[in-house]
Design an enzyme around this catalytic site. Structure first.
Site, PDB file in Angstrom:
ATOM      1  N   CYS A 166     -33.414  -5.627   7.269  1.00 34.38           N
ATOM      2  CA  CYS A 166     -32.201  -5.688   8.077  1.00 34.38           C
ATOM      3  C   CYS A 166     -31.203  -4.662   7.545  1.00 34.38           C
ATOM      4  O   CYS A 166     -30.024  -4.939   7.396  1.00 34.38           O
ATOM      5  CB  CYS A 166     -31.618  -7.093   8.102  1.00 34.38           C
ATOM      6  SG  CYS A 166     -31.608  -7.909   6.518  1.00 34.38           S
ATOM      7  N   GLY A 167     -31.714  -3.493   7.244  1.00 37.66           N
ATOM      8  CA  GLY A 167     -30.832  -2.411   6.817  1.00 37.66           C
ATOM      9  C   GLY A 167     -30.183  -2.727   5.483  1.00 37.66           C
ATOM     10  O   GLY A 167     -30.808  -3.292   4.596  1.00 37.66           O
TER      11      GLY A 167
END
Lengths: 303, 134
Positions: free
Chosen positions: A89-90
């Protein structure tokens, strides 16, 4: 240049990765919608609870709230870090963990050196990070961040309050990601305890409008109402943090997976070009061989 | 007939009621009480029980609540409830399951059972079932 078969294999591998990231993006998008709805649904309650707290805090004598408003006595700090359970998720997890660590080493450096900083991790990623390092953990909660509900928030708050009451720490800070938009998360550091008495601007305006003092009837008593309201306030704050963090996480994952899918498609395009030119080169080479072979035969026949 | 006032009943997950009402009767922790137009400023804690709303057109709406706080100020009543469901919204199977679980815990308390909480869970489940049934 890589062989034809190698390129074909790489293209196939990237294509299946792209399918997975695309699917993850869609799942995150669906979860995000639900998470956003939950955040929005909690808003009216949040506003009214906040207003009510402000009403009470401006009215009630401070000595009525000895525990909740008491100032630092130097016992230490609890830093609550809210991360995700999973990655992909980054920078979602990295950001919140780094911010928590920065808070501990900058703002609470003296306490940290004295060994008076404890960390509560919510979400597996934060736990995995802090457990390996030189921090004293105070509870962990794993497997709950993607299903925030009041009961979970209540458990967490009870754990925090028992440590606060016992004097294990006298200050509780929460570090989390706030949902700003699908592509943006705000890092926030909120003080849970002691309850901040500096009210926000909305309440300031409200206060100015309602100068007249109100004499409330309290049932069962002023103290009784406070005893119910304050735990409610804390629980709801925690619930709200969990909601925000979950929405932010889904947004971050959706954006990250979108970028991953796009990158994969770009890669496939480049590889496809490489594949085409490699194929063309091998055809040309074959043709050349045939032609030169024929030439050689012709020459042989002519001699 | 009384005059209407503003009533809002909300939970962390939703707004259960937002509109005018002629009266609202709440399960106060010191006993049930009714709020009408021009009620004095009040802050009261609520127990598990039923909230009765008399709407502007004379209808009655019942909510099952798991407790909360009622705030009355200048003809605006805000009830911050832990839960507030209409009888038809109650999930009886879930309430029954919660009741069974709470009873089991109370009958065979182990060290990690919080008796207070199990008792509260039992009361909430009983309240839901009672209101859903009638």
């Amino acid at each position: 240049m890589a062989g034809l078969r190698d390129i074909r294999r790489r293209i196939a591998a990237i294509r299946s990765t792209a399918k997975i990231t695309q699917a993850m993006k869609l799942v995150a998008a669906a979860k995000l919608r639900r998470a956003q709805e939950a955040v929005i649904a909690a808003r009216p309650y949040a506003v009214n609870l906040k207003t009510l707290m402000a009403h009470l805090l401006e009215r009630v004598e401070e000595d009525r709230l000895p525990i909740w408003l008491r100032q630092d006595t130097g016992n230490g700090v609890l830093v609550v870090v809210v991360s995700a359970d999973r990655g992909l998720c980054g920078a979602f997890n990295t950001n919140v963990i780094r911010e928590a660590e920065r808070l501990i080493t900058d703002k609470f450096s003296e306490w940290h050196e004295a060994g008076k900083v404890r960390v509560m991790t919510i979400g597996k990623r934060a736990y995995m990070y802090f457990v390996k390092r030189d921090y004293e953990l105070y509870g962990k909660h794993i497997g709950i961040v993607n299903n925030p509900n009041p009961a979970v928030a209540r458990d967490i708050v009870e754990e925090i309050v028992s440590g606060y009451r016992a004097g294990t720490f006298d200050r509780v800070e929460i570090v989390y990601n706030e949902f700003k938009s699908v592509i943006q998360q705000n890092l926030k550091v909120d003080t849970l305890l002691p309850i901040p008495t500096d009210v926000d601007p909305v309440i300031e305006i409200l206060k100015r409008k309602r100068k007249t003092a109100v004499n409330y009837i309290y049932e069962p008593s002023e103290q009784g109402v406070l005893d119910v309201l304050i735990p409610k306030h804390l629980r709801f704050r925690m619930y709200h943090v969990l909601l925000e963090s979950n929405a932010a996480e889904q947004g971050a994952r959706m954006t990250a997976m979108d970028a991953a899918t796009e990158n994969a498609h770009e890669l496939i395009e480049t590889l496809q070009l490489e594949y085409n030119s490699a194929r063309q080169a091998s055809i040309t080479k074959e043709l050349l061989e045939i032609v030169s072979g024929a030439e050689a035969l012709k020459e042989g026949a002519g001699a | 007939m009384g005059k209407p006032f503003v009533l809002r009943i909300m939970t962390p997950a939703s707004v259960a009621y937002d509109g005018k009402a002629l009266s609202v009767t709440c399960p106060g922790s010191e006993g049930r009480f009714q709020v009408l137009f021009n009620h004095a400023p009040l802050l009261a804690t609520l127990d598990i029980g039923r909230i009765d709303v008399e709407t502007e057109d004379g209808g009655n709406i019942v909510f099952a609540t798991g407790g909360g706080i009622a705030h009355v100020l200048w003809n605006e009543v805000v009830i911050l409830a832990d839960s507030a469901e209409r009888p038809e919204q109650i999930d009886c199977a879930r309430a029954q399951a919660a009741l069974d679980r709470a009873r089991r815990r109370l009958d065979h308390p182990t060290r990690d059972v919080d008796v207070e909480r199990a008792r509260a869970a039992m009361h909430r489940a009983l309240n839901r079932l009672k209101l859903a049934g009638g």
